[in-house]
Design a protein around this motif. Structure first.
Motif, short mmCIF file in Angstrom:
data_model
loop_
_atom_site.label_atom_id
_atom_site.label_comp_id
_atom_site.label_asym_id
_atom_site.label_seq_id
_atom_site.Cartn_x
_atom_site.Cartn_y
_atom_site.Cartn_z
N UNK A 173 50.92 -12.77 37.76
CA UNK A 173 50.91 -12.57 36.31
C UNK A 173 52.22 -11.93 35.85
N UNK A 174 52.73 -10.99 36.62
CA UNK A 174 53.99 -10.35 36.27
C UNK A 174 55.14 -11.35 36.23
N UNK A 175 55.14 -12.24 37.21
CA UNK A 175 56.21 -13.24 37.26
C UNK A 175 56.14 -14.16 36.05
N UNK A 176 54.92 -14.56 35.68
CA UNK A 176 54.77 -15.40 34.50
C UNK A 176 55.21 -14.65 33.25
N UNK A 177 54.88 -13.36 33.20
CA UNK A 177 55.21 -12.57 32.02
C UNK A 177 56.70 -12.38 31.83
N UNK A 178 57.39 -12.02 32.89
CA UNK A 178 58.83 -11.74 32.75
C UNK A 178 59.71 -12.96 32.95
N UNK A 179 59.40 -13.74 33.98
CA UNK A 179 60.40 -14.69 34.49
C UNK A 179 60.22 -16.13 34.08
N UNK A 180 59.10 -16.49 33.48
CA UNK A 180 58.93 -17.90 33.10
C UNK A 180 59.17 -18.07 31.60
#
Lengths: 364, 364, 364, 364
Positions: free
Chosen positions: A353-360
């Motif tokens: 979820x963090x990756x989707x939030x920041x990096x996508x």
């Protein structure tokens, strides 16, 4: 403090072993996930006491009740509260512990920290606390599987000096669940069960190593610096009761190699994916998943509670002896498997979820 | 995300190896601590490159500048910002890496996560990032020492297959600093240095194990459940570059014992303190310090950067080879010692403040 | 503690007004955002002292230096550290304040909390701290605009009893910047400037109200319960120096209406979007953006520093008087506009990333 | 996300209005606090529906069950889980709302965010969520009172255009509880009750202002910058359902004064304490308590649910009308009083523990 885990997929557990109930709140769960209480119960059943002749005979059905956050079989995106009532509590088994410290338990340290302790069992330091983790882990596993096909398989790799030969890249849940010790190597499993039974007769206990693999983890999960994926995995499993060590990939054995022996060389596979020929990194480089299998190992000490008499002191410091009467596991490893899997799932789901939030956002 | 560590004593680091600067903000530092830039610099000097013939020849004085949070030699209680400018950067050494992935480095995973990377060195995955940790650790150490007399001593326990015999209960900083490999056993140290020099000549690298002891840790520090002291220590050191494993107390070897062999029996010492006769717990029981020495071990892999030619691929996936030209450490262990100490100090200082905040209200 | 804001887009500021520097670390910024130092400087210039005849004559160019997190004009996804050196400091102006408490300032409370204080200016309570917020806000604004076309426009709505008539739905940045008081109603602006000049001559100060609108905020941003969008906005702006009140939508005036007068009825517009005919909700319902314009108002008290003589006490409690010699703003409102915009941008950007992280997994 | 509040004294709530239960976990509570379920129930009873003729007739006893964290009447220092089962649920009253959006409710925004919603009542946006806050607030109040003698008294200051004259420095809980509208001015209370009854007959609703005072707050509580005490108070109360505005001290009215009129001059009282002659700061300067009474005001809009017919749309956007059948409060103010007090208590208790953790190490 200290009862919450995760940043976006955030889990808070509560409950003493002999209080009214134990449970968990999961905050940050994506909405519209379809999941049934039965799917959660499957994981709780793998964790519950009394599941086989080599676990504690304490009888707890550990039936979970979902109090909030679900509607018509789907997650609402609001906090999911899950509760399990304590049932088979025998405070009288612990009366002696109200004044006497059990060696290598948390009795003395809780008294030092809090000046008070629910002595009717392990209180908050009981492994019953992990019920909430396993329930939350069931949800995390399903999210990971639905979004990216992630598979998380834990198993008993070693009991005392019995080490099993297992291929993490192919091992299946069915193989793990095919015997009561959760070692997917049948021959080793048999020897392990015999050893546990022997130790039980000797009123003693043993420990071992759980290995866990996570397959199909998307490249890019994890963070640099403090929240490296291996750092969060280490914290997750080292927060489990009785854990004493953590390794990823080559681990301690990797220190015996040279760099040229240890490095994972890159190649491009037939499908055009950048891969590594070996996996001493254990699926993580610089704190970030590289798409190879994530492989970790966790050392669990022999159960602290034993029937043999041991020297100890009471709250006033007077020396005495203690031989445990409470029901307990001669070896925590079989029940530790779903706990390790749960912690791995919580870490990976949070980072997903963090990756989707920041990096996508601007990056595909 | 992921660049902040700690809950009350909270550290945030920033900086790439070849950007303008690296540094740290410490938020939550108690006011009125007397500390000088020189005291911080001492620790940075233990970490800096070029400090001896067995470390990387990269020349960085790593001189710190304190930008805020101090006044007339004392902490203000406001954020302490500390900055170190990057000096000896040679981006040309890394030009090849702008397109070619270094094996077992973070180049490929950063690209997968962010779609962009400062290729002029390790960027954010460089060990230069640990400057901020070591600076903050110097402050944490001083707080711990002033409040409770805590001593934190790390040292090289093992290089490749050379393991040193060291007593964690008596080892001193002076002994550690008496040689360039930071192994407080003189005989072992000599052998280790020779081995590192040999490996350097072979354009290869080696790893090993750092052990770290924390003495005089007040009983009661730590939390139950997720923020167990050993869990936070594990996260702290597993977030250091190149770490592959963590152990506390008996660690993995403890899995070979029975419970009756492994348990730490209690006794009352002459001064009336409740103590344990052995310390397989490593100073922590149920996530909370019991007053015995905290002893941990951290495995570091052989340095990924080596002069030998290795197979790899470039960003487009085309296969190629690479032989590192950048300056690098043949063995990170000597410089890892202050990093491990810093992380231990950050964890203990955070838990010291947390314990005072929550638990010293109605409890003495 | 307390110097970090945001959960996924996380900002930490540092610096005293007269220490070495002030600045900010932004952790969690999406990678690959194109942004130049000049774009950040534009916002800092709107905030800086000495920008007009109605602001403090303190001369600070407030030139920002980006220390990390950028590469070739793009964000790396790693922490962005931005620093501004303090230049025009005159500690001698403050010597009296080293012992004398300025009324309605933070001198006495900092002493009570910390037992120490950088008395060479406002220290950490100085509005110079907001430099970091404004710099971070510039980045947040750009992300919001690129991802969703969000426009954030703040302006002076009221100075003392002079209230301007402004339409939040159409007001533009150009209109706001067309005069030095940042009131987009030219007639009111003229009166306000005159009033500020008069108050300056009287060695007194005045306050007022900043209104801020955010347009094109995607439906769904915000969270239920504690992190309601209006709650985070309230915290954001109430953490600005000198703010005394916050309103959203109908605000305090809304308490004079009945429910049937106050409710925003729904309709479907020509494009098929569900809209509300009125916007007393101020663009947020149940803590979540409904797609209408978000409109908030912030009350700022008259500047505490005045040239008139006031009664006060010194650190020892002895009564004395004080007439400020330091340079100061007779009215903070014109410079508060970019600060309010920055806080609104930080809140919205954080919730944008949070929403993507949690809610765009199974929900379109 | 967004269901947790506080940093050291940390509260997480769960539950929909018509799911199985609502409740709270309190993590970080100091151990050894004596508190009974009855003391918590007293506050819940002030909040519960059906308590008087001017509140919603929904019948809920709101009886709390403490599931964990207590032992023999004292807190354990471990998470305190408190649950209240939902009883008087009539989903049929809400069937229409399953497809039709209630104006100025969260139905449409929840759908936009989550794509799903428990339509059998307000779901997570229901004011039933505040049960957990009020229960946690009861514990926070007791800690504050025991440690520092803090008194928190909230009351209805205004209903629609009826404003009561009340002295925050002397008002008592007994005065507040002496009538059903919780306005401690008897004459105003009578008029307010009559107005609410009239509005109920008109199938309409009204709002108003709650004022809340906190007395004996220790000097030094609060933080600079983002976690200013007034910022956390603003967030706390603006996260309550139906709140539209927040003021501290002089608030919006303070913008009409000059600095020389507005500043709080210092003096030393007979006991040698540094005090202020006026209290326009509202007890907080620079984000930190100055020992004077903290006084805040919160605007609550008229209840969104009304019996009168209103225009609206359904999920598909088709226009329709709606007249509420569900039971609801014609005016939320009387029940909002304990909610505001709870949020003030949660903020102050968290800052009390934080201040002890960070600032009472080297500072007395």
């Amino acid at each position: 403090m200290g009862n919450t885990f995760g940043h976006l997929f955030r889990v808070t557990t509560f409950g003493e072993s002999h209080g009214g109930a134990v449970g968990v709140i999961i905050d940050g769960c994506p909405p519209l996930l379809e999941i049934s209480p039965e799917e959660i119960q499957v994981e709780l059943d793998r964790r519950r006491p009394g599941q086989s002749k080599i676990t504690t005979p304490r009888k707890e059905s550990d039936t979970c009740e979902i109090l909030s956050g679900m509607f018509e079989g789907k997650t609402l995106g609001t906090p999911i509260a899950i509760m399990v009532r304590n049932q088979d509590t025998r405070p009288q088994d612990y009366e002696e512990m109200s004044v006497t410290y059990r060696p290598s338990h948390a009795d003395a340290t809780y008294d030092a920290k809090y000046g008070i302790r629910n002595w009717q069992g392990g209180g908050r330091s009981s492994a019953r606390e992990t019920i909430g983790r396993v329930a939350a882990g069931a949800i995390a596993k399903k999210i990971l599987h639905q979004v990216a096909g992630v598979e998380i398989v834990g198993y008993v790799k070693q009991i005392k000096d019995l080490e099993a030969n297992i291929d993490p890249h192919t091992v299946t849940l069915a193989q793990v669940e095919s015997n009561i010790v959760r070692c997917p190597n049948a021959e080793s499993a048999e020897a392990m069960i015999k050893l546990i039974e022997q130790v039980t007769r000797e009123k003693d206990s043993i420990g071992g190593v759980v290995e866990c693999v996570a397959r199909n983890v998307p490249k890019g999960l994890g963070s640099p610096v403090f929240d490296k994926l291996e750092a969060d995995l280490a914290k997750g499993v080292m927060s489990l009761p009785a854990s004493k060590g953590f390794e990823i990939g080559s681990g301690f054995a990797g220190t015996l190699l040279t760099g040229s022996q240890h490095n994972d060389e890159f190649y491009t596979d037939a499908a055009g994916n950048i891969r590594t020929t070996t996996n001493r990194s254990g699926g993580i480089q610089g704190g970030i998943a590289n798409g190879e299998d994530i492989v970790i190992r966790v050392a669990f000490k022999p159960t602290a509670t034993i029937g043999k008499e041991q020297k100890t002191v009471n709250r006033e410091g007077a020396e005495t002896t203690l031989a445990a009467k409470g029901r307990h596991d001669p070896c925590v490893l079989p029940r530790a498997v779903p706990m390790v899997e749960a912690m791995v799932a919580l870490v990976l789901c949070d980072h997903l979820l963090r990756d989707r939030g920041q990096c996508r956002v601007f990056t595909p």
